[in-house]
Design a protein around this motif. Structure first.
Motif, short mmCIF file in Angstrom:
data_model
loop_
_atom_site.label_atom_id
_atom_site.label_comp_id
_atom_site.label_asym_id
_atom_site.label_seq_id
_atom_site.Cartn_x
_atom_site.Cartn_y
_atom_site.Cartn_z
N CYS A 59 0.86 -1.18 0.00
CA CYS A 59 0.00 0.00 0.00
C CYS A 59 0.90 1.23 0.00
O CYS A 59 1.78 1.36 0.83
CB CYS A 59 -0.88 0.01 1.24
SG CYS A 59 -1.70 1.58 1.53
N ILE A 60 0.65 2.13 -0.96
CA ILE A 60 1.48 3.34 -1.00
C ILE A 60 0.75 4.52 -0.37
O ILE A 60 1.14 5.66 -0.54
CB ILE A 60 1.90 3.68 -2.44
CG1 ILE A 60 0.67 3.75 -3.34
CG2 ILE A 60 2.89 2.65 -2.96
CD1 ILE A 60 0.98 4.31 -4.72
N ARG A 61 -0.33 4.20 0.33
CA ARG A 61 -1.11 5.22 1.03
C ARG A 61 -1.54 6.35 0.10
O ARG A 61 -1.59 7.50 0.51
CB ARG A 61 -0.30 5.78 2.21
CG ARG A 61 -0.15 4.75 3.32
CD ARG A 61 0.77 5.21 4.42
NE ARG A 61 0.77 6.63 4.65
CZ ARG A 61 0.02 7.24 5.56
NH1 ARG A 61 -0.79 6.56 6.30
NH2 ARG A 61 0.09 8.53 5.70
N CYS A 62 -1.82 6.01 -1.13
CA CYS A 62 -2.13 7.06 -2.09
C CYS A 62 -3.47 7.70 -1.81
O CYS A 62 -3.76 8.78 -2.30
CB CYS A 62 -2.12 6.50 -3.50
SG CYS A 62 -3.39 5.26 -3.76
N GLY A 63 -4.33 7.03 -1.05
CA GLY A 63 -5.61 7.63 -0.71
C GLY A 63 -6.67 7.49 -1.79
O GLY A 63 -7.78 7.99 -1.63
N ALA A 64 -6.35 6.83 -2.87
CA ALA A 64 -7.35 6.65 -3.93
C ALA A 64 -8.56 5.91 -3.38
O ALA A 64 -9.70 6.20 -3.75
CB ALA A 64 -6.75 5.88 -5.10
N CYS A 65 -8.30 4.98 -2.48
CA CYS A 65 -9.40 4.20 -1.91
C CYS A 65 -10.32 5.09 -1.08
O CYS A 65 -11.54 4.97 -1.15
CB CYS A 65 -8.84 3.06 -1.07
SG CYS A 65 -7.57 3.57 0.09
N ALA A 66 -9.72 5.98 -0.30
CA ALA A 66 -10.53 6.86 0.54
C ALA A 66 -11.38 7.78 -0.33
O ALA A 66 -12.52 8.08 -0.02
CB ALA A 66 -9.65 7.67 1.48
N ASP A 67 -10.80 8.22 -1.45
CA ASP A 67 -11.56 9.09 -2.34
C ASP A 67 -12.73 8.34 -2.97
O ASP A 67 -13.72 8.94 -3.37
CB ASP A 67 -10.66 9.64 -3.46
CG ASP A 67 -9.62 10.60 -2.90
OD1 ASP A 67 -9.85 11.10 -1.79
OD2 ASP A 67 -8.60 10.82 -3.57
N ALA A 68 -12.61 7.03 -3.10
CA ALA A 68 -13.65 6.26 -3.77
C ALA A 68 -14.71 5.74 -2.81
O ALA A 68 -15.77 5.31 -3.24
CB ALA A 68 -13.03 5.08 -4.52
N CYS A 69 -14.42 5.76 -1.53
CA CYS A 69 -15.32 5.08 -0.58
C CYS A 69 -16.62 5.86 -0.38
O CYS A 69 -16.60 7.01 0.05
CB CYS A 69 -14.63 4.91 0.77
SG CYS A 69 -15.70 4.12 1.97
N PRO A 70 -17.75 5.24 -0.66
CA PRO A 70 -19.03 5.94 -0.50
C PRO A 70 -19.43 6.12 0.96
O PRO A 70 -20.30 6.90 1.27
CB PRO A 70 -20.02 5.03 -1.21
CG PRO A 70 -19.41 3.68 -1.15
CD PRO A 70 -17.92 3.89 -1.21
N ALA A 71 -18.78 5.37 1.84
CA ALA A 71 -19.12 5.48 3.26
C ALA A 71 -18.16 6.41 3.99
O ALA A 71 -18.22 6.52 5.21
CB ALA A 71 -19.11 4.10 3.91
N SER A 72 -17.27 7.09 3.24
CA SER A 72 -16.27 7.98 3.83
C SER A 72 -15.43 7.28 4.88
O SER A 72 -15.15 7.83 5.94
CB SER A 72 -16.92 9.23 4.45
OG SER A 72 -17.57 9.95 3.47
#
Ligand code: SF4
Ligand code: SF4
Lengths: 879, 341
Positions: free
Chosen positions: A378-391
């Motif tokens: 995981c490179i902690r890029c945060g792409a996942c957080a940006d995509a998460c509908p549940a924040s």
């Protein structure tokens, strides 16, 4: 709300955070009309095509059945029946493989069609709205209708409202946001009028303030068809922008109303009920046409079928037969997904049947759905957080899940993850995030279940303790009564003294019973009413004894005018019992909706409570019918009266608080007034409680033999006497060790799982006679060596940890385990002894035994705790 | 049929960590070109050399830690670290300087912390700061660029091999110059190096090139806009205010934005996801604080540039920022403040 888009003035659409835009792949399957599915040689009908208890079979092997005939009935409050999809013969009832991520078998009915497709009795309704909502609900339940869009929750349960529930919005879900799936799309295009009729039934049942139908803007034809069909109906068709997962229940509610369903809550709590368009269509068929749910529309798509499209398949159709029907090319078929590509499950056994919730079948080659790439860091890029509908912060959840830090994962709201897969879709490092979350959630549920089990065991123990105590008191009273009876002919003075003694004993017994009942109440014991009845009985006895004492003095007959009071008591009991039942039912429903592990337990509890309530109701009826109740009037016991007052006051307070909350939510003007009222009530309740405490303190204490676990200090296996600094350093060390251990364990579990998956894939490949196995074999080997490697490391670390545990506590794990086992055996022996002697031994022995039992229980508790602590501290959970 | 058994989702987005890293490297090309044009091929030599060292160190460390080498090398993160560090070094850096910096960055700052994703500090900047502290002279020795002569290929190679100082070629950077003569109107006026078209001579072009590369990264969505924008604003705003107050002692904002490592820092270094804050709000704070710190250190500190120090300081603060900027989860009334990372 900032993110508010206006469409056409009144059509207001909100936004939800995150979301992704994967390639849609809808055009492969949505250009052709819905076609009939195959008539398979066998239909396999799982008894559990829904959430909730499995249905109960009504037929036997060899029975001939007609189309639409009841094959199995719903079993309990949350369940759904099964009907024959066509006419034929029942050829087997037993376990068959079904759609389940773990590939489990489950009980199924197997039906061999006779090809005649003869309908049994149908009872179409010309005007369902002539029926009462209750009757309609019954019919819906009878028709076996469950939510067709999602998890398969029984529709009749979802649309039956509680007393205080008010529906502001009925939301009909026609979003269908997952790629590939077009079943609802085609259904809306072709059968919009039927859907509208179904929605009108829902409107009749729920009486919502408004009805919103959400549909993604990539389905303009469907939207147009629905708009045309909804003319004159009170249905607001709203087009939402295409974005996955806008069709998730929570996301759609947010999109259309801007409301959020509270964490762990249900949509109805914010005044919303969601239904899928497919469910609305099934309602129409069930009520207007009298056809139960025996078929559904399933999308078959992917590059391994020649005729992708939507098929109206009979429930129970094996996947293989549907694939055949759609022209599958087996050489191209490399991945078979049931459901959508984002949330569906891969199948490896095409013999499994399609069920009520099977909306899509993707038969794909690796060109279309390639093999998962190896997981990178995981490179902690945060792409996942940006995509998460549940924040959520998926990268943090991943981190904690991977390290088995379940507590932190929960703190980061892991349980609010809807497993939509948006995060894993965008992750550039190909981390199977959802797999990690499922794993961690599973672990959390297992832990919770274990905790619940332990609690129940403790409750059982305490309940038994109370029972023993009570029985003892009873026996004592009986003995005295006997003595007294024997001595009755003796001198009058003697008699009076004996009577007084008997009266004292009886009131002691009564108090013990009160106490037992109270404890039961605190515990929330389902047998509460039994305890309460016991209390009544003791009270009667005590009162009689008291009266006898009085009579002996005055020679006046005791009054027996007790009828109304007994009846009132019963009525109250009935009310309590049915309230308890309703509560339990609600809880069970919530548990089911969340697919919690304990749902079944909760449900069975609800059943028990219902039976209890029914029994009480019957008793009440009997009492009303004039059967004399035996309870004499009681001189009002001050404690009892106070208790009742306290109960009433606190329930009044609670009601007031609830009203206040509601008012605040609605921003009503009188919220302040209500709050003041609630405060006043609370003060009153507190005052009463204080009075009750005082009264109790004044009353004589009843003997108590139950052990208090907190009574003795627990210095058996704590840290050795070391300098404080050392201790904390070693704590830190231990924590580190534990972390490492956990991480290794997870790594091992994952590695092992991967290996197993690969291995079984290889086996299958061998069976199917595939030729090119070298690559797979190599992969299996590699995975195996990886798993072995991890196992070795884990073992080494375990040994090390055990050694350090020995150094740390002075006892090794084995000793601790032995201690615990020994203590528990002693406990068991003692309680057996008590059981054996209960009826024969004299009072003193029993008392001694009981108190010994208490000590032993305490010891066992300590030993177990020491063991558990040692295990936890050092990360050595028992394998 | 041998069917794949896998967990959902069954389809993945097109983005790939290796691809991200490659995009970053492409985006540095304009900057590298300008640096070479202005200061000779020293930088180019160093970039190639740094990549070599980085890949070797990474492979050796992966091997020592028992990780699959090919898989981890493919993520390209070592190459990115090497390139960024080499770009930050002076073009006159001899091979051993680069070697020490890169080896330290990869072995200590990255792999000893547990590899990609586990390093709390930006490895390239750790390497840079180590060099700056250990070899201050070599690290501030810039050559060429107007008004001086650009070294030719042979001179650059000699320099790279550690032979011969390039007398008559070396000079100070515009930032350094301004700091030395701040407040002295005459001197400031005489320093040609301070008078480019809109900022320092030569350096304005370097920064423009990195800005271009950064915009490319933004356009390809490899990086988000939050950190660079906040970074640049955090630097420009205090500069603007101070410059309004006393233009003689404080450099103007444009000078700050287009001098030293500003653009490289804003788009390539501060955006390193591993060591930055994670949420959007956190990234705004993170970027802005870096910008402000750079201005403070440039103006009052003892070092000519401050990108490396500021980034490292904020790396240190990133967990705290994360802790206080956690988003509110759906269905919760307010954000929980749980453990950061
Ligand atoms: S998207 Fe993947 S790599 Fe990026 S932060 Fe999330 S988990 Fe890590
Ligand atoms: S799977 Fe869970 S964590 Fe990932 S995006 Fe969906 S809700 Fe968020």
């Amino acid at each position: 709300m900032l993110a508010r888009l206006f469409r056409g003035g009144t059509r207001e659409i909100f936004d939800f955070p995150g979301g992704i835009h994967p390639p849609e792949h809808k055009s492969e399957s949505n250009t052709t009309p819905i076609l009939p599915g195959p008539l398979p040689s066998q239909l396999i009908l799982p008894l559990n095509m829904h959430i909730g208890a499995p249905a109960r079979p009504l037929v036997q092997v060899g029975d001939k059945v007609l189309k639409g005939q009841h094959l199995a009935e719903g079993n309990g409050a949350v369940s759904a029946p099964v009907h024959a999809p066509t006419s034929g013969t029942v050829v087997a009832i037993g376990p068959r493989p079904i759609q389940h991520p773990s590939g489990m078998d489950a009980p199924c009915l197997v039906l061999e069609p006779d090809g005649e497709d003869r309908w049994g009795d149908r009872a179409p309704l010309d005007d369902p709205f002539a029926l009462s909502p209750g009757e309609l609900l019954e019919r819906i339940a009878e028709a076996g209708i469950v939510g067709l869009g999602g998890a398969g929750f029984p529709t009749s349960v979802k649309v039956s409202l509680g007393d205080h529930q008010r529906v502001r919005e009925l939301i009909v879900n026609g979003v269908e946001c997952e790629p590939f799936i077009t079943a609802d799309d085609r259904l809306m295009r072709e059968r919009a009028a039927d859907i509208v009729q179904g929605i009108q039934v829902l409107q009749y049942l729920l009486n919502p303030e408004r009805t919103l139908l959400g549909i993604e803007d990539n389905k303009p034809e469907a939207a147009a068809a629905l708009r045309a069909a909804a003319v004159g109906a009170d249905i607001d068709v709203r087009v939402v922008p295409t974005k996955y997962p806008s069709g998730g229940e929570k996301q759609l509610i947010q999109l259309l109303t801007g409301k959020e369903v509270g964490s762990g809550g249900l949509p109805i709590q914010v005044g919303v009920v969601c239904q899928n368009v497919g469910t609305a269509y099934a309602l129409k068929r069930a009520l207007f046409d009298g056809e139960p749910l025996i078929s559904r529309i399933t999308t078959v798509t992917g590059d391994a079928v020649a005729r992708p499209g939507n098929y109206e398949v009979l429930l129970g159709t094996p996947v293989a037969e549907l694939l055949q029907h759609a022209g599958v090319d087996k050489t191209r078929l490399q991945r078979l997904v049931l459901g959508g590509p984002m949330m569906g499950f891969t199948l490896h056994n095409p013999a499994i049947p399609l069920v009520k919730t099977s909306n899509c079948l993707i038969a794909a080659s690796t060109d279309l759905l390639p093999e998962p790439e190896p997981e990178q860091a995981c490179i902690r890029c945060g792409a996942c957080a940006d995509a998460c509908p549940a924040s959520l912060l998926p990268q943090q959840l991943y981190w904690y899940a991977k390290n088995d830090d379940l507590e932190r994962a929960q703190q980061q709201n892991l349980m609010d993850c809807i497993e939509c897969g948006a995060c894993a879709y965008v992750c550039p490092s190909h981390i199977p995030l959802v797999q990690y979350y499922r794993y961690a959630k599973g672990e959390i549920r297992i832990q919770a279940a274990e905790r619940a089990k332990a609690d129940r065991a403790r409750e059982r123990f305490e309940a038994r303790q109370a029972r023993v105590e009570k029985e003892q008191a009873e026996k004592e009273a009986r003995r005295r009564a006997r003595q007294q009876a024997n001595r009755a002919p003796a001198a009058a003075g003697d008699n009076a003294a004996a009577l007084k003694q008997a009266s004292l004993d009886a009131s002691k017994a009564y108090k013990a019973a009160v106490k037992a009942a109270k404890e039961a109440e605190n515990r929330g014991d389902p047998d509460l009413t039994r305890y309460q009845a016991e209390v009544e009985k003791r009270k009667t006895a005590a009162d009689q004894a008291k009266a006898a004492v009085r009579d002996a003095g005055k020679a006046a007959p005791p009054s027996t005018d007790t009828h109304p009071k007994a009846e009132a008591d019963l009525k109250k009991q009935v009310a309590d019992a049915s309230a308890a039942y309703k509560n339990a039912l609600r809880e069970a429903k919530a548990a089911l909706a969340e697919e919690r592990e304990d749902a079944a337990t909760l449900q069975s509890r609800a059943e028990t409570l219902k039976a209890e309530a029914d029994r009480l109701k019957a008793a009440l009826r009997d009492a009303r019918a004039g059967q004399p109740a035996s309870a004499p009037t009681a001189a009002p016991d001050p404690v009892e009266a106070l208790k009742k007052a306290v109960a009433e006051a606190s329930s009044a307070y609670k009601a007031a608080v609830k009203a206040t909350k509601e008012a605040e939510q609605n921003e009503a003007d009188d919220a302040a007034r209500l709050r003041a009222e609630a405060d006043r009530l609370k003060a009153k309740a507190d005052e009463l409680k204080q009075q009750l405490r005082d009264a109790k303190a004044a009353a004589p204490a009843t003997p108590k033999a139950a052990p208090s676990p907190a009574a003795a200090a627990a210095p058996t296996t704590t840290e050795p006497a070391g300098a404080g600094g050392q201790a904390s350093a070693s704590d830190e060390e231990a924590a580190k060790q534990q972390k490492r251990l956990n991480a290794l364990k997870t790594a091992y579990k994952m590695a092992h799982k991967q290996y197993k998956e690969a291995h079984s894939a290889l086996d299958r490949a061998r069976r199917d006679g595939a030729v090119d196995l070298a690559a797979m074999e190599a992969r299996v080997e590699k995975l195996k060596s990886k798993a072995d490697h991890t196992r070795d490391a884990l073992d080494a670390l375990m040994d090390e940890t055990k050694a350090s545990l020995l150094a740390h506590t002075g006892k090794d794990l084995k000793t601790l385990k032995l201690d615990a086992a020994r203590a528990e055996t002693a406990l068991r022996d003692k309680s057996d002894e008590l059981k054996r002697l209960r009826d024969t031994a004299d009072e003193d022995t029993l008392k001694r035994l009981t108190s010994e039992l208490g000590t032993l229980e305490h010891d066992a508790h300590l030993a177990r705790r020491a063991l558990k602590q040692a295990l936890e501290e050092h990360g050595l959970t028992e394998e | 049929m041998a069917l794949i058994n896998a967990s959902s989702p069954h389809t993945r987005g097109p983005v790939d960590t290796g691809m991200v890293m490659r995009q970053v490297i492409y985006a540095t090309l304009p900057g590298l070109a300008i640096l070479t044009l202005l200061f000779g091929i020293g930088t180019l030599l160093n970039v190639v050399w740094a990549i070599l060292v980085a890949v070797l160190c990474e492979a050796a460390m992966l091997r020592a830690r028992g990780r699959p080498i090919a898989l981890y090398l493919r993520d390209g993160s070592a190459v990115v670290t090497a390139v960024l560090l080499a770009l930050a070094l002076p073009p006159t850096a001899p091979w051993w300087l680069t070697f020490i910096g890169v080896a330290f960055a990869i072995i200590v700052a990255k792999q000893l912390y547990g590899g990609l994703g586990m390093n709390p500090f930006n490895p390239a900047m750790v390497g840079y700061v180590l060099l700056l502290i250990s070899f201050p002279v070599a690290m501030t020795n810039w050559v060429g660029g107007a008004p001086y002569r650009t070294p030719d290929v042979l001179e650059s190679v000699f320099q790279f091999l550690g032979h011969g100082a390039l007398d008559g070629l070396s000079g100070a950077t515009p930032l350094d110059t301004f700091r030395t003569f701040a407040g002295n109107a005459d001197a400031l006026d005489r320093m040609i190096v301070l008078h480019g078209r809109w900022a320092g001579l030569g350096w304005e072009w370097v920064n423009l090139a990195f800005l271009l590369g950064g915009l490319y990264l933004l356009f390809r969505r490899v990086i988000g806009w939050h950190i660079p924008l906040a970074f640049l604003a955090g630097l420009a705003l205090p500069a603007l205010i101070a410059w309004q107050i006393d233009p003689l002692r404080y450099a103007d904002p444009l000078f700050h934005l287009f001098s030293g490592g500003t653009m490289l820092g804003a788009f390539f270094i501060a955006t390193d996801p591993v060591s930055a804050a994670t949420s959007s709000r956190g990234r705004l704070i993170y970027g802005a604080l870096i910008g402000i710190l750079i201005w403070v250190i440039r103006t009052y500190g003892g070092y000519p540039d401050a990108v490396a120090f500021s980034v490292l300081l904020l790396n240190l603060a990133a967990p705290f920022i994360d802790y206080y900027t956690r988003p509110r989860t759906y269905g919760h009334e307010r954000a929980k403040r749980g453990a950061g990372s």
